[in-house]
Design a protein around this motif. Structure first.
Motif, PDB file in Angstrom:
ATOM      1  N   GLN A 142      22.899  65.907  -8.105  1.00 24.16           N
ATOM      2  CA  GLN A 142      24.045  65.215  -7.518  1.00 24.16           C
ATOM      3  C   GLN A 142      23.823  63.708  -7.538  1.00 24.16           C
ATOM      4  O   GLN A 142      24.768  62.928  -7.719  1.00 24.16           O
ATOM      5  N   THR A 143      22.563  63.285  -7.369  1.00 25.60           N
ATOM      6  CA  THR A 143      22.260  61.850  -7.464  1.00 25.60           C
ATOM      7  C   THR A 143      22.255  61.399  -8.921  1.00 25.60           C
ATOM      8  O   THR A 143      22.698  60.299  -9.234  1.00 25.60           O
TER       9      THR A 143
ATOM     10  N   LEU B 224      24.201  62.565 -11.058  1.00 22.68           N
ATOM     11  CA  LEU B 224      25.632  62.485 -11.332  1.00 22.68           C
ATOM     12  C   LEU B 224      26.211  61.131 -10.916  1.00 22.68           C
ATOM     13  O   LEU B 224      27.104  60.597 -11.582  1.00 22.68           O
ATOM     14  N   GLN B 225      25.706  60.563  -9.832  1.00 30.07           N
ATOM     15  CA  GLN B 225      26.171  59.240  -9.403  1.00 30.07           C
ATOM     16  C   GLN B 225      25.893  58.193 -10.473  1.00 30.07           C
ATOM     17  O   GLN B 225      26.723  57.319 -10.743  1.00 30.07           O
ATOM     18  N   GLY B 226      24.721  58.284 -11.098  1.00 36.11           N
ATOM     19  CA  GLY B 226      24.396  57.354 -12.175  1.00 36.11           C
ATOM     20  C   GLY B 226      25.298  57.557 -13.380  1.00 36.11           C
ATOM     21  O   GLY B 226      25.738  56.592 -14.019  1.00 36.11           O
TER      22      GLY B 226
ATOM     23  N   GLU C  55      28.376  58.717 -13.327  1.00 37.68           N
ATOM     24  CA  GLU C  55      29.713  58.237 -12.979  1.00 37.68           C
ATOM     25  C   GLU C  55      29.800  56.715 -13.064  1.00 37.68           C
ATOM     26  O   GLU C  55      30.820  56.162 -13.502  1.00 37.68           O
ATOM     27  N   GLN C  56      28.732  56.017 -12.670  1.00 36.16           N
ATOM     28  CA  GLN C  56      28.727  54.554 -12.777  1.00 36.16           C
ATOM     29  C   GLN C  56      28.756  54.125 -14.239  1.00 36.16           C
ATOM     30  O   GLN C  56      29.502  53.218 -14.624  1.00 36.16           O
TER      31      GLN C  56
ATOM     32  N   LYS D  81      29.882  55.873 -16.714  1.00 33.14           N
ATOM     33  CA  LYS D  81      31.203  56.262 -17.228  1.00 33.14           C
ATOM     34  C   LYS D  81      32.242  55.185 -16.927  1.00 33.14           C
ATOM     35  O   LYS D  81      33.058  54.828 -17.793  1.00 33.14           O
TER      36      LYS D  81
ATOM     37  N   LYS E 261      29.564  69.870 -16.591  1.00 33.19           N
ATOM     38  CA  LYS E 261      28.589  70.239 -15.558  1.00 33.19           C
ATOM     39  C   LYS E 261      28.338  71.746 -15.613  1.00 33.19           C
ATOM     40  O   LYS E 261      29.267  72.540 -15.525  1.00 33.19           O
TER      41      LYS E 261
ATOM     42  N   TYR F 190      19.042  58.339 -10.073  1.00 36.55           N
ATOM     43  CA  TYR F 190      20.204  57.535 -10.477  1.00 36.55           C
ATOM     44  C   TYR F 190      20.014  56.975 -11.890  1.00 36.55           C
ATOM     45  O   TYR F 190      20.917  57.046 -12.720  1.00 36.55           O
TER      46      TYR F 190
ATOM     47  N   GLY G 240      20.618  59.350 -14.693  1.00 39.95           N
ATOM     48  CA  GLY G 240      22.004  59.582 -15.039  1.00 39.95           C
ATOM     49  C   GLY G 240      22.642  58.404 -15.736  1.00 39.95           C
ATOM     50  O   GLY G 240      23.388  58.571 -16.716  1.00 39.95           O
ATOM     51  N   TYR G 241      22.326  57.219 -15.267  1.00 40.58           N
ATOM     52  CA  TYR G 241      22.962  55.999 -15.778  1.00 40.58           C
ATOM     53  C   TYR G 241      22.448  55.591 -17.153  1.00 40.58           C
ATOM     54  O   TYR G 241      23.230  55.311 -18.071  1.00 40.58           O
TER      55      TYR G 241
END
Length: 344
Positions: free
Chosen positions: A77-78, A80-82, A84-85, A87, A101, A305, A308-309
């Motif tokens: 889930q964390t 995913l935050q990266g 989304e940023q 994106k 997902k 994070y 993900g980013y």
């Protein structure tokens, strides 16, 4: 005045179209030719017009695919935050990020997601892979046949043609966990290993690192397992109860995946919380609470994070600027916390 594509073409002795394809990573072009053009462009100080490139990307509908496995776990889930940023930043510059997902670890899910993304015209893919021959073969096929660069994150498959990996050095993490556990149990006694999935390369590397360091530095420690909880709290609790029933003299547990809550509940119910030394992974879920209460002795963390980013942005920089990643591995920091270093 900035360096133009025409000037680069003249210096390289190729057409402007060839330069454009090399700098924008599109169309078929010999790798050695593309590399030479990029080298010349860099030496000449070429910088693309970002507004114009963004407009061009928008017209091409340039797409980056992201495949996230184990998406329901606190750690992911964390991650995913990266994602989304990244994106949001890519969308702002005219690109598109397509995210799939997958709730659990699934080789079939990865293969289906990859094929769907290829059909939707993605230019690159970032994915959390699984240790599976078909997945490895598919990665190589996409890179070689379709010219779709792939970046792995969280877990890695080194023996493929993926571009690079972003995440924790899992083998080193396992070694670190062994060093911590060895001191906690005074270098002797029984220590159980509970992991998530045997098919997750990152978790398997943690186990291998833990085993190798224990055998080397703490030969009087008897290792049990690993057992696999599939990142499920109920199964993790059942495995914990089983190993304690069969080994009442157990001194420690290395829990290297999600499932900590189930393990800690059983330890508390059996009056073993704090008595059994536990080294666990990641600063997620209720782990700080368990660390504060003593059910977990030490936590080893990583930067979710960034995992993900950065994969999305590595691919974006490759497609947008023609900028290759700096090195095959982008390892995130291994962090260790005890009850006294929990952020307030």
């Amino acid at each position: 005045m900035g360096v133009t594509i025409r000037q680069i073409a003249e210096a390289a002795g190729v057409s402007r179209g060839t330069v454009d394809r090399a700098l924008n990573n599109r169309g078929r072009i010999k790798p050695e030719v593309a590399e030479e053009i990029k080298r010349i462009a860099k030496e000449m100080g070429y910088r693309p017009n970002q507004f114009g490139r963004a407009l061009s990307m928008s017209k091409q509908n340039l797409k980056i695919g992201v495949i996230l496995q184990g998406a329901e776990t606190p750690f992911m889930q964390t991650v995913l935050q990266g994602i989304e940023q990244a994106k949001a930043e890519v969308d702002n510059l005219g690109g598109t990020v397509l995210l799939t997902k997958i709730p659990h670890i699934s080789a079939r899910g990865v293969l289906e997601a990859m094929e769907q993304m290829r059909e939707e015209g993605v230019s690159a893919i970032a994915l959390a892979p699984v240790e599976d021959a078909d997945v490895k073969s598919k990665i190589d096929e996409y890179v070689e046949e379709y010219q779709i660069p792939i970046v792995t994150f969280n877990s890695d498959v080194k023996d493929t043609k993926r571009l690079c990996f972003v995440g924790q050095n899992a083998f080193q993490c396992g070694r670190a966990a062994a060093g911590l556990m060895g001191e906690l149990v005074s270098g002797e006694g029984k220590v159980a290993m509970i992991s998530g999935y045997s098919s997750n390369p990152s978790l398997s590397d943690r186990v291998r690192g833990f085993q190798s360091e224990m055998e080397k530095k703490y030969p009087k420690v008897e290792l049990l397992g690993p057992e696999y909880c599939f990142e499920d709290n109920t199964i993790a609790g059942q495995l914990t109860e089983k190993v304690l029933t069969e080994n009442p003299d157990l001194k420690g547990i290395f829990m290297n995946s999600h499932g900590e809550e189930g393990m800690c509940k059983v330890l508390e119910d059996l009056g073993k919380a704090g008595e059994i030394k536990v080294v666990a992974n990641d600063f997620m879920g209720r782990n700080y609470e368990f660390l504060r209460d003593g059910a977990i002795s030490l936590l080893i963390g990583q930067d979710a994070y960034v995992q993900g980013y950065e994969p999305v942005m590595i691919l974006f920089r490759l497609l947008f600027h023609g900028e290759e990643p700096q090195g095959e591995f982008k390892y995130t920091e291994i962090m260790i916390r005890n009850a006294y270093t929990i952020p307030q």
